[in-house]
Design a protein around this motif. Structure first.
Motif, PDB file in Angstrom:
ATOM      1  N   PHE A 170     -38.559  22.711  -4.622  1.00 33.46           N
ATOM      2  CA  PHE A 170     -39.875  22.847  -5.243  1.00 33.46           C
ATOM      3  C   PHE A 170     -41.023  22.302  -4.403  1.00 33.46           C
ATOM      4  O   PHE A 170     -42.138  22.205  -4.902  1.00 33.46           O
ATOM      5  CB  PHE A 170     -39.865  22.183  -6.629  1.00 33.46           C
ATOM      6  N   THR A 171     -40.772  21.960  -3.156  1.00 30.97           N
ATOM      7  CA  THR A 171     -41.856  21.472  -2.316  1.00 30.97           C
ATOM      8  C   THR A 171     -42.237  22.513  -1.277  1.00 30.97           C
ATOM      9  O   THR A 171     -41.383  23.064  -0.596  1.00 30.97           O
ATOM     10  CB  THR A 171     -41.524  20.125  -1.641  1.00 30.97           C
ATOM     11  N   ALA A 172     -43.534  22.763  -1.171  1.00 34.49           N
ATOM     12  CA  ALA A 172     -44.029  23.703  -0.167  1.00 34.49           C
ATOM     13  C   ALA A 172     -44.212  23.015   1.179  1.00 34.49           C
ATOM     14  O   ALA A 172     -44.220  23.679   2.209  1.00 34.49           O
ATOM     15  CB  ALA A 172     -45.366  24.296  -0.629  1.00 34.49           C
ATOM     16  N   ASP A 173     -44.343  21.717   1.169  1.00 38.41           N
ATOM     17  CA  ASP A 173     -44.581  20.955   2.392  1.00 38.41           C
ATOM     18  C   ASP A 173     -43.283  20.804   3.176  1.00 38.41           C
ATOM     19  O   ASP A 173     -42.307  20.229   2.696  1.00 38.41           O
ATOM     20  CB  ASP A 173     -45.149  19.578   2.035  1.00 38.41           C
ATOM     21  N   THR A 174     -43.262  21.302   4.389  1.00 33.65           N
ATOM     22  CA  THR A 174     -42.064  21.306   5.220  1.00 33.65           C
ATOM     23  C   THR A 174     -41.607  19.901   5.570  1.00 33.65           C
ATOM     24  O   THR A 174     -40.413  19.601   5.536  1.00 33.65           O
ATOM     25  CB  THR A 174     -42.314  22.131   6.499  1.00 33.65           C
ATOM     26  N   GLU A 175     -42.531  19.030   5.903  1.00 35.38           N
ATOM     27  CA  GLU A 175     -42.150  17.660   6.246  1.00 35.38           C
ATOM     28  C   GLU A 175     -41.593  16.919   5.037  1.00 35.38           C
ATOM     29  O   GLU A 175     -40.639  16.153   5.156  1.00 35.38           O
ATOM     30  CB  GLU A 175     -43.334  16.910   6.845  1.00 35.38           C
ATOM     31  N   LEU A 176     -42.184  17.150   3.867  1.00 36.11           N
ATOM     32  CA  LEU A 176     -41.668  16.529   2.655  1.00 36.11           C
ATOM     33  C   LEU A 176     -40.266  17.047   2.346  1.00 36.11           C
ATOM     34  O   LEU A 176     -39.389  16.274   1.940  1.00 36.11           O
ATOM     35  CB  LEU A 176     -42.611  16.775   1.473  1.00 36.11           C
ATOM     36  N   ALA A 177     -40.036  18.324   2.548  1.00 34.35           N
ATOM     37  CA  ALA A 177     -38.695  18.896   2.337  1.00 34.35           C
ATOM     38  C   ALA A 177     -37.682  18.221   3.260  1.00 34.35           C
ATOM     39  O   ALA A 177     -36.572  17.897   2.843  1.00 34.35           O
ATOM     40  CB  ALA A 177     -38.722  20.399   2.576  1.00 34.35           C
ATOM     41  N   GLU A 178     -38.079  17.982   4.498  1.00 34.75           N
ATOM     42  CA  GLU A 178     -37.196  17.311   5.448  1.00 34.75           C
ATOM     43  C   GLU A 178     -36.923  15.869   5.004  1.00 34.75           C
ATOM     44  O   GLU A 178     -35.789  15.385   5.078  1.00 34.75           O
ATOM     45  CB  GLU A 178     -37.815  17.321   6.840  1.00 34.75           C
ATOM     46  N   LEU A 179     -37.956  15.181   4.525  1.00 35.59           N
ATOM     47  CA  LEU A 179     -37.775  13.817   4.020  1.00 35.59           C
ATOM     48  C   LEU A 179     -36.802  13.785   2.839  1.00 35.59           C
ATOM     49  O   LEU A 179     -35.949  12.906   2.745  1.00 35.59           O
ATOM     50  CB  LEU A 179     -39.116  13.222   3.589  1.00 35.59           C
ATOM     51  N   ILE A 180     -36.933  14.747   1.951  1.00 33.92           N
ATOM     52  CA  ILE A 180     -36.055  14.823   0.781  1.00 33.92           C
ATOM     53  C   ILE A 180     -34.602  14.991   1.217  1.00 33.92           C
ATOM     54  O   ILE A 180     -33.708  14.307   0.714  1.00 33.92           O
ATOM     55  CB  ILE A 180     -36.492  15.961  -0.164  1.00 33.92           C
ATOM     56  N   LEU A 181     -34.376  15.902   2.162  1.00 32.64           N
ATOM     57  CA  LEU A 181     -33.008  16.124   2.640  1.00 32.64           C
ATOM     58  C   LEU A 181     -32.428  14.869   3.283  1.00 32.64           C
ATOM     59  O   LEU A 181     -31.298  14.479   3.008  1.00 32.64           O
ATOM     60  CB  LEU A 181     -32.973  17.271   3.650  1.00 32.64           C
ATOM     61  N   ASN A 182     -33.216  14.242   4.142  1.00 33.77           N
ATOM     62  CA  ASN A 182     -32.724  13.054   4.838  1.00 33.77           C
ATOM     63  C   ASN A 182     -32.545  11.861   3.898  1.00 33.77           C
ATOM     64  O   ASN A 182     -31.561  11.131   3.997  1.00 33.77           O
ATOM     65  CB  ASN A 182     -33.645  12.699   6.003  1.00 33.77           C
ATOM     66  N   ALA A 183     -33.474  11.674   2.986  1.00 41.44           N
ATOM     67  CA  ALA A 183     -33.381  10.545   2.052  1.00 41.44           C
ATOM     68  C   ALA A 183     -32.178  10.683   1.129  1.00 41.44           C
ATOM     69  O   ALA A 183     -31.573   9.680   0.749  1.00 41.44           O
ATOM     70  CB  ALA A 183     -34.663  10.430   1.236  1.00 41.44           C
ATOM     71  N   SER A 184     -31.821  11.907   0.809  1.00 44.66           N
ATOM     72  CA  SER A 184     -30.686  12.109  -0.098  1.00 44.66           C
ATOM     73  C   SER A 184     -29.369  11.665   0.511  1.00 44.66           C
ATOM     74  O   SER A 184     -28.409  11.386  -0.204  1.00 44.66           O
ATOM     75  CB  SER A 184     -30.600  13.572  -0.523  1.00 44.66           C
ATOM     76  N   GLU A 185     -29.326  11.556   1.825  1.00 40.06           N
ATOM     77  CA  GLU A 185     -28.092  11.160   2.506  1.00 40.06           C
ATOM     78  C   GLU A 185     -28.056   9.676   2.864  1.00 40.06           C
ATOM     79  O   GLU A 185     -27.051   9.188   3.355  1.00 40.06           O
ATOM     80  CB  GLU A 185     -27.913  11.994   3.776  1.00 40.06           C
ATOM     81  N   MET A 186     -29.142   8.975   2.610  1.00 39.21           N
ATOM     82  CA  MET A 186     -29.198   7.545   2.942  1.00 39.21           C
ATOM     83  C   MET A 186     -28.565   6.706   1.844  1.00 39.21           C
ATOM     84  O   MET A 186     -28.551   7.097   0.686  1.00 39.21           O
ATOM     85  CB  MET A 186     -30.651   7.095   3.092  1.00 39.21           C
ATOM     86  N   ASP A 187     -28.109   5.533   2.231  1.00 38.51           N
ATOM     87  CA  ASP A 187     -27.626   4.608   1.215  1.00 38.51           C
ATOM     88  C   ASP A 187     -28.840   3.987   0.523  1.00 38.51           C
ATOM     89  O   ASP A 187     -29.975   4.104   0.981  1.00 38.51           O
ATOM     90  CB  ASP A 187     -26.704   3.539   1.814  1.00 38.51           C
ATOM     91  N   GLU A 188     -28.596   3.326  -0.591  1.00 34.73           N
ATOM     92  CA  GLU A 188     -29.685   2.794  -1.414  1.00 34.73           C
ATOM     93  C   GLU A 188     -30.559   1.799  -0.663  1.00 34.73           C
ATOM     94  O   GLU A 188     -31.791   1.821  -0.779  1.00 34.73           O
ATOM     95  CB  GLU A 188     -29.112   2.135  -2.672  1.00 34.73           C
ATOM     96  N   LEU A 189     -29.958   0.941   0.135  1.00 31.32           N
ATOM     97  CA  LEU A 189     -30.722  -0.061   0.873  1.00 31.32           C
ATOM     98  C   LEU A 189     -31.708   0.596   1.833  1.00 31.32           C
ATOM     99  O   LEU A 189     -32.891   0.230   1.865  1.00 31.32           O
ATOM    100  CB  LEU A 189     -29.786  -0.999   1.646  1.00 31.32           C
ATOM    101  N   ASN A 190     -31.263   1.574   2.586  1.00 32.17           N
ATOM    102  CA  ASN A 190     -32.166   2.250   3.526  1.00 32.17           C
ATOM    103  C   ASN A 190     -33.274   3.009   2.809  1.00 32.17           C
ATOM    104  O   ASN A 190     -34.405   3.047   3.268  1.00 32.17           O
ATOM    105  CB  ASN A 190     -31.380   3.175   4.460  1.00 32.17           C
ATOM    106  N   ARG A 191     -32.951   3.627   1.664  1.00 32.72           N
ATOM    107  CA  ARG A 191     -33.997   4.303   0.889  1.00 32.72           C
ATOM    108  C   ARG A 191     -35.045   3.307   0.424  1.00 32.72           C
ATOM    109  O   ARG A 191     -36.246   3.576   0.487  1.00 32.72           O
ATOM    110  CB  ARG A 191     -33.395   5.037  -0.301  1.00 32.72           C
ATOM    111  N   LEU A 192     -34.614   2.133  -0.038  1.00 28.54           N
ATOM    112  CA  LEU A 192     -35.558   1.109  -0.494  1.00 28.54           C
ATOM    113  C   LEU A 192     -36.421   0.593   0.656  1.00 28.54           C
ATOM    114  O   LEU A 192     -37.620   0.358   0.488  1.00 28.54           O
ATOM    115  CB  LEU A 192     -34.818  -0.042  -1.166  1.00 28.54           C
TER     116      LEU A 192
END
Length: 142
Positions: free
Chosen positions: A101-123
């Motif tokens: 649901f995001t049109a922003d390409t960089e935000l889409a990339e952030l979403i993909l990468n953040a989904s694979e991080m552990d909780e500590l790195n996301r925080l």
């Protein structure tokens, strides 16, 4: 632009941004109506993962007789899935729902990468993102 997405088995895939009829090469934002964003992102993810429309539909729990047809219609923007079906599609192919649901390409990339991080790195990243925003707000108030 190419992205790296990691499947649950930690295999990396080249994720080439594919638009409806052309490839997104220099755009930072998908230039499309909001109702087309899901269609574009669904096709993008499906092709990057090397899945057929039938496979995506079956992974989302659709009946075998309609799986391919429904996903084709979603990708072409003929129909839009309701939120529940969009969530089932996302879960079925292992891509976070907000990506669709995001049109922003960089935000889409952030979403993909953040989904694979552990909780500590996301925080830690969230804290780093919030820090400059808080400083900017203080500067604006003065």
């Amino acid at each position: 632009m190419k992205y790296i997405i990691r499947q649950k088995k930690y295999q990396y895939l080249n994720f080439e941004c594919i638009m409806s009829q052309h490839t997104e090469t220099h755009m930072m934002t998908i230039d499309a109506r909001s109702d087309q964003i899901f269609s574009i992102r669904l096709r993008q993810a499906r092709l990057a993962l090397g899945l057929s429309q039938r496979q995506v539909g079956l992974n989302a729990g659709l009946d075998e007789s309609v799986a391919s047809i429904r996903i084709t219609r979603y990708e072409r923007g003929i129909h839009s899935p309701n939120t529940g079906m969009a969530a089932r599609i996302a879960a079925g192919i292992g891509i976070p729902l907000p990506f669709f649901f995001t049109a922003d390409t960089e935000l889409a990339e952030l979403i993909l990468n953040a989904s694979e991080m552990d909780e500590l790195n996301r925080l830690l990243i969230l804290r780093a993102i919030k820090q400059p925003a808080t400083s900017q707000k203080r500067a604006i108030k003065k």
